[in-house]
Design a protein around this motif. Structure first.
Motif, mmCIF file in Angstrom:
data_model
loop_
_atom_site.group_PDB
_atom_site.id
_atom_site.type_symbol
_atom_site.label_atom_id
_atom_site.label_comp_id
_atom_site.label_asym_id
_atom_site.label_seq_id
_atom_site.Cartn_x
_atom_site.Cartn_y
_atom_site.Cartn_z
ATOM 1 N N ARG A 23 22.097 -44.538 35.997
ATOM 2 C CA ARG A 23 22.025 -43.880 34.706
ATOM 3 C C ARG A 23 20.559 -43.865 34.309
ATOM 4 O O ARG A 23 19.931 -44.918 34.229
ATOM 5 C CB ARG A 23 22.842 -44.648 33.678
ATOM 6 C CG ARG A 23 23.196 -43.852 32.458
ATOM 7 C CD ARG A 23 24.150 -44.628 31.578
ATOM 8 N NE ARG A 23 24.515 -43.824 30.422
ATOM 9 C CZ ARG A 23 25.547 -43.003 30.398
ATOM 10 N NH1 ARG A 23 26.335 -42.921 31.427
ATOM 11 N NH2 ARG A 23 25.809 -42.289 29.322
ATOM 12 N N ASP A 24 20.016 -42.665 34.064
ATOM 13 C CA ASP A 24 18.578 -42.583 33.831
ATOM 14 C C ASP A 24 18.240 -42.814 32.363
ATOM 15 O O ASP A 24 19.116 -43.109 31.546
ATOM 16 C CB ASP A 24 18.016 -41.251 34.361
ATOM 17 C CG ASP A 24 18.483 -40.050 33.548
ATOM 18 O OD1 ASP A 24 18.348 -38.934 34.063
ATOM 19 O OD2 ASP A 24 18.959 -40.218 32.404
ATOM 20 N N MET A 25 16.962 -42.705 32.046
ATOM 21 C CA MET A 25 16.479 -43.072 30.721
ATOM 22 C C MET A 25 16.961 -42.120 29.639
ATOM 23 O O MET A 25 16.851 -42.407 28.460
ATOM 24 C CB MET A 25 14.948 -43.152 30.720
ATOM 25 C CG MET A 25 14.403 -44.201 31.682
ATOM 26 S SD MET A 25 15.149 -45.827 31.453
ATOM 27 C CE MET A 25 14.436 -46.294 29.897
ATOM 28 N N LEU A 26 17.478 -40.942 30.045
ATOM 29 C CA LEU A 26 18.054 -40.019 29.068
ATOM 30 C C LEU A 26 19.556 -40.251 28.925
ATOM 31 O O LEU A 26 20.203 -39.615 28.096
ATOM 32 C CB LEU A 26 17.803 -38.571 29.496
ATOM 33 C CG LEU A 26 16.347 -38.118 29.516
ATOM 34 C CD1 LEU A 26 16.242 -36.695 30.037
ATOM 35 C CD2 LEU A 26 15.722 -38.222 28.127
ATOM 36 N N GLY A 27 20.099 -41.132 29.734
ATOM 37 C CA GLY A 27 21.525 -41.409 29.693
ATOM 38 C C GLY A 27 22.336 -40.608 30.686
ATOM 39 O O GLY A 27 23.559 -40.675 30.685
ATOM 40 N N ASP A 28 21.673 -39.826 31.553
ATOM 41 C CA ASP A 28 22.399 -39.005 32.510
ATOM 42 C C ASP A 28 22.691 -39.776 33.778
ATOM 43 O O ASP A 28 21.869 -40.543 34.248
ATOM 44 C CB ASP A 28 21.600 -37.755 32.858
ATOM 45 C CG ASP A 28 21.334 -36.906 31.636
ATOM 46 O OD1 ASP A 28 20.278 -36.260 31.602
ATOM 47 O OD2 ASP A 28 22.173 -36.922 30.720
ATOM 48 N N MET A 29 23.854 -39.519 34.359
ATOM 49 C CA MET A 29 24.245 -40.155 35.606
ATOM 50 C C MET A 29 23.695 -39.316 36.764
ATOM 51 O O MET A 29 23.995 -38.124 36.870
ATOM 52 C CB MET A 29 25.770 -40.227 35.696
ATOM 53 C CG MET A 29 26.285 -41.185 36.737
ATOM 54 S SD MET A 29 26.089 -42.913 36.288
ATOM 55 C CE MET A 29 27.373 -43.097 35.048
ATOM 56 N N ARG A 30 22.887 -39.955 37.606
ATOM 57 C CA ARG A 30 22.300 -39.270 38.767
ATOM 58 C C ARG A 30 22.892 -39.882 40.017
ATOM 59 O O ARG A 30 22.870 -41.095 40.194
ATOM 60 C CB ARG A 30 20.782 -39.445 38.785
ATOM 61 C CG ARG A 30 20.101 -38.984 37.512
ATOM 62 C CD ARG A 30 20.049 -37.481 37.410
ATOM 63 N NE ARG A 30 19.401 -37.034 36.174
ATOM 64 C CZ ARG A 30 19.202 -35.774 35.850
ATOM 65 N NH1 ARG A 30 19.606 -34.818 36.673
ATOM 66 N NH2 ARG A 30 18.613 -35.457 34.714
#
Lengths: 116, 112
Positions: free
Chosen positions: B94-101
């Motif tokens: 989960r990246d710093m924007l909250g998106d799951m990569r």
């Protein structure tokens, strides 16, 4: 209820058609997502809604148009698609969508889209 | 940027043998790491996630993951594989924007 429900499961459309994909969850989640997945590839993020507001658009072509009528529903409107848009479209939800958390995503089973 | 890598496209194991599916990560700050499994023509199912301080995380269906900070790895393991474990496995961050990569995925095949 821990399900994310997507309809239809399969969709075949011509390049001039207009269709919509639907997604619904009743877990009280405030973040909902659209992912596109080509065969044998990882899901790619398309759109994120957090508290019914579009927060991230990953530069997706305008022939894809998302809509979030309320916190439980998410639509993806399709118009003038290309054959390369054929893929599995996955909807997901999470509790808040906030960054810097270990909040997990709940996925629907997807809509398998074929564009002729 | 937060990212994960899965170095193996395919893992083959015999039923009853232990299995490992590898994942390495590159994150700044706290790592928010996950494993998901996907069966054919289905969505992704959550298996487990890293919890700060626990180097061994237990998840669904008998799976566990070992977090190794020095090696920046979060490998998925199971002591005894089943034929029904055959599926596509994705490591995710989960990246710093909250998106799951998601990583590229590893296809696990368990043979009888």
């Amino acid at each position: 209820d821990t399900e994310v429900t997507q309809t239809p499961k399969h969709l075949v459309m011509g390049m001039t058609n207009k269709k919509s994909l639907k997604c619904e969850q009743h877990m009280g989640h405030r973040a909902m997502y659209w992912y596109k997945q080509k065969a044998k590839k990882p899901p790619e993020l398309m759109f994120v809604y957090s508290y019914e507001k579009l927060s991230i658009n990953e530069s997706v072509p305008s022939r894809f148009s998302p809509e979030c009528p309320n916190s439980s529903l998410l639509n993806l409107h399709l118009h003038a698609l290309q054959p390369e848009d054929s893929a599995l479209y996955l909807c997901a939800s999470s509790q808040t969508g906030q960054a810097a958390t270990n909040e997990k995503l709940f996925f629907g089973s997807g809509t398998q889209l074929s564009v002729l | 940027a937060q990212s994960v890598a899965q170095p193996e496209d395919q893992v083959n194991v015999a039923e009853g043998n232990p299995l490992t599916v590898k994942c390495t990560y590159s994150v700044s700050g706290n790592p928010y790491l996950f494993w998901y499994v996907q069966y054919p023509n289905r969505g992704l199912q959550f298996l487990l996630k890293y919890i700060t301080g626990d180097n061994l995380v237990k998840g669904s269906y008998g799976f566990e993951a070992e977090f190794n900070k020095s090696q920046t790895s979060f490998h998925l393991k199971k002591p005894s594989a089943l034929v029904s474990d055959s599926a596509l496995y994705f490591c995710a961050v989960r990246d710093m924007l909250g998106d799951m990569r998601f990583g590229a995925g590893t296809r696990l095949t368990v043979k009888p």
